[in-house]
Design a protein around this motif. Structure first.
Motif, PDB file in Angstrom:
ATOM      1  N   ARG A 307      64.298  19.725  87.120  1.00  0.00           N
ATOM      2  CA  ARG A 307      65.246  20.598  87.827  1.00  0.00           C
ATOM      3  C   ARG A 307      65.152  22.035  87.333  1.00  0.00           C
ATOM      4  NH1 ARG A 307      69.773  23.103  87.575  1.00  0.00           N
ATOM      5  NH2 ARG A 307      70.073  22.662  85.359  1.00  0.00           N
ATOM      6  N   LYS A 310      61.881  23.674  88.481  1.00  0.00           N
ATOM      7  CA  LYS A 310      61.988  23.970  89.916  1.00  0.00           C
ATOM      8  C   LYS A 310      62.820  25.234  90.126  1.00  0.00           C
ATOM      9  CE  LYS A 310      61.854  23.034  94.421  1.00  0.00           C
ATOM     10  NZ  LYS A 310      60.637  23.089  95.237  1.00  0.00           N
ATOM     11  N   ASP A 316      57.593  21.785  92.018  1.00  0.00           N
ATOM     12  CA  ASP A 316      58.079  20.417  91.828  1.00  0.00           C
ATOM     13  C   ASP A 316      57.355  19.728  90.677  1.00  0.00           C
ATOM     14  OD1 ASP A 316      60.016  20.246  93.889  1.00  0.00           O
ATOM     15  OD2 ASP A 316      58.444  19.964  95.382  1.00  0.00           O
ATOM     16  N   LYS A 350      59.042  16.104  90.440  1.00  0.00           N
ATOM     17  CA  LYS A 350      60.442  15.959  90.876  1.00  0.00           C
ATOM     18  C   LYS A 350      61.260  15.148  89.875  1.00  0.00           C
ATOM     19  CE  LYS A 350      59.739  16.428  95.869  1.00  0.00           C
ATOM     20  NZ  LYS A 350      59.907  15.790  97.200  1.00  0.00           N
ATOM     21  N   GLN A 408      58.563   9.521  94.805  1.00  0.00           N
ATOM     22  CA  GLN A 408      59.144  10.864  94.770  1.00  0.00           C
ATOM     23  C   GLN A 408      58.863  11.641  96.054  1.00  0.00           C
ATOM     24  OE1 GLN A 408      61.093   9.904  92.440  1.00  0.00           O
ATOM     25  NE2 GLN A 408      61.094  11.894  91.417  1.00  0.00           N
ATOM     26  N   ASP A 411      61.233  10.205  98.530  1.00  0.00           N
ATOM     27  CA  ASP A 411      62.608  10.082  98.040  1.00  0.00           C
ATOM     28  C   ASP A 411      63.100   8.642  98.152  1.00  0.00           C
ATOM     29  OD1 ASP A 411      64.952  11.041  96.898  1.00  0.00           O
ATOM     30  OD2 ASP A 411      65.890  11.475  98.835  1.00  0.00           O
TER      31      ASP A 411
END
Length: 430
Positions: A307, A310, A316, A350, A408, A411
């Motif tokens: 996170r 990013k 990512d 991610k 990923q 998702d």
């Protein structure tokens, strides 16, 4: 008559055609019936008129998810899905489904998804859904893209055995099997054999095959058997050369997926951010997150690091590099001036680790010393150690978890959703 796939019907309007597939819906309306037929390319509406007596009578016997062969006239029909339908003249039942499905393929309005354990019990039915089939279309295109890269860059494809005389990794649990008059182990990775190929002078190898881990883990990211992709390179200067190659390898895969099945997929840009373990721990501590191990990161730390990177860079992906030696395999090369730090890395996508890699130690004496430091039985490793006794180029490589990449990318809630038939601590069927 030759079969027409549903995606091709528009090109055959006005012609008599044959389609084959599953019966997704059935609607009887007096002297007319409507079917929705599904194949791997799409859906088509079929109208069955009472004037076609045999077809109409057959229609009355159909059950949902039966497999049929239908011949009839393809014609435009603005009210039908996709703007066309088939007026059935013949219906042949290839396989009649039991009337009570154990799990639904099509949900009624407001219906809820079946729990994962039951869906996996009836995986062959669960996989009939569009979103499930799409997972494997994405996987196919991803592998097509990475294979294109290996073909264009002179990698040699090799296949490693699954039976091993000694465990291939330290620290992870292994499946022990009876092998005639002695013990063998299911491969935790093709690591030893990739390195053997380097000692044989292959220079660049790519491997795909099953990986086995007897870890009693119940997480969404672990399975006891999964598919691994591996590559290994000779004559590298450092682990950064391996990371450079990995970036290009993955981008080729992402480009193929973007071009064919997921146009909304973001293609990563090189270079990917690279953060040392020390830097990562400092970043995380500043956010109030501290893991139990100084030589590794927890899932929570991975997610937060992903996170943060990013947020800071827009990427990512992030390489976590310079792992402490006490958290890495004995065959990872160490820095000459920092013998407690390896030239090893993970790639996080991610917020989830998808790749582990390193520059390997290719010097026989150093490798033997590091194995002893790890408390390993050097004699049991002699078959592996001998790869480096008669000359071996400097080399490094990676082990990739494509299931995690798909997880990923799409998702998905679990890597098991990206697996045809998942295997975990409690599941070995179907």
């Amino acid at each position: 008559m030759e079969r027409t796939h549903i995606k091709s019907i528009k090109q055959k309007i006005g012609e008599k055609i044959t389609i084959k597939g599953f019966v997704e819906t059935i609607r009887q309306q007096g002297s007319i019936a409507f079917l929705i037929i599904r194949d791997v390319t799409g859906r088509a509406q079929v109208v069955v008129l009472k004037s076609h007596t045999e077809a109409f009578d057959t229609c009355k016997t159909l059950t949902l998810e039966s497999v049929v062969c239908i011949t009839g006239l393809a014609k435009e029909e603005k009210q039908a899905p996709n703007g066309f339908e088939i007026e059935a003249e013949e219906i042949m039942v290839l396989s009649l489904a039991s009337p009570e499905l154990p799990i639904p393929v099509v949900f009624e309005k407001g219906g809820e998804e079946t729990d994962a354990p039951k869906r996996f019990d009836y995986r062959w039915i669960d996989l009939r859904k569009d979103e499930r089939i799409n997972i494997f279309k994405v996987w196919t295109e991803l592998e097509k893209g990475v294979r294109k890269y290996t073909e264009e860059n002179n990698f040699i494809q090799v296949y490693a055995p699954s039976f091993m005389g000694v465990p291939s990794e330290s620290g992870a649990e292994v499946f022990e099997v009876n092998y005639f008059d002695r013990k063998a182990y299911l491969a935790q990775s093709p690591q030893f054999y990739k390195q053997m190929a380097m000692a044989a002078g292959f220079e660049k190898v790519f491997i795909t095959g099953p990986i086995f881990r007897a870890e009693p883990s119940y997480t969404t990211r672990h399975m006891t058997e999964f598919t691994g992709w591996d590559f290994e390179l000779s004559y590298i200067e450092s682990h950064h050369d391996v990371m450079d190659e990995l970036e290009k390898f993955l981008i080729s895969g992402f480009e193929q997926v973007n071009k064919t099945v997921l146009p909304e997929l973001e293609i990563p840009k090189r270079p990917f951010p690279r953060v040392t373990m020390k830097e990562a721990k400092e970043l995380l501590r500043a956010k109030g997150i501290s893991g139990e191990k100084d030589y590794d990161v927890s899932p929570e730390e991975e997610r937060e690091l992903g996170r943060l990177i990013k947020e800071q860079t827009g990427s990512d992906f992030v390489f976590l590099i310079d792992y402490p030696a006490n958290g890495r395999a004995f065959y990872h090369m160490r820095y000459p001036d920092q013998p407690d730090i390896t030239k090893g890395f993970d790639l996080i996508y991610k917020g989830l680790e998808i790749v582990t890699g390193a520059q390997r130690e290719h010097r026989y004496e150093v490798l033997e010393k590091q194995a002893k430091e790890k408390g390993m039985d050097v004699e049991s490793l002699r078959g592996y150690m001998d790869f480096f006794k008669y000359g071996c180029p400097p080399h490094g490589g990676v082990g990739i978890g494509p299931g995690r990449i798909i997880m990923q990318m799409l998702d998905l809630p679990s890597v098991k959703e990206a697996t045809l038939l998942p295997r975990d601590v409690k599941r070995i069927n179907p």
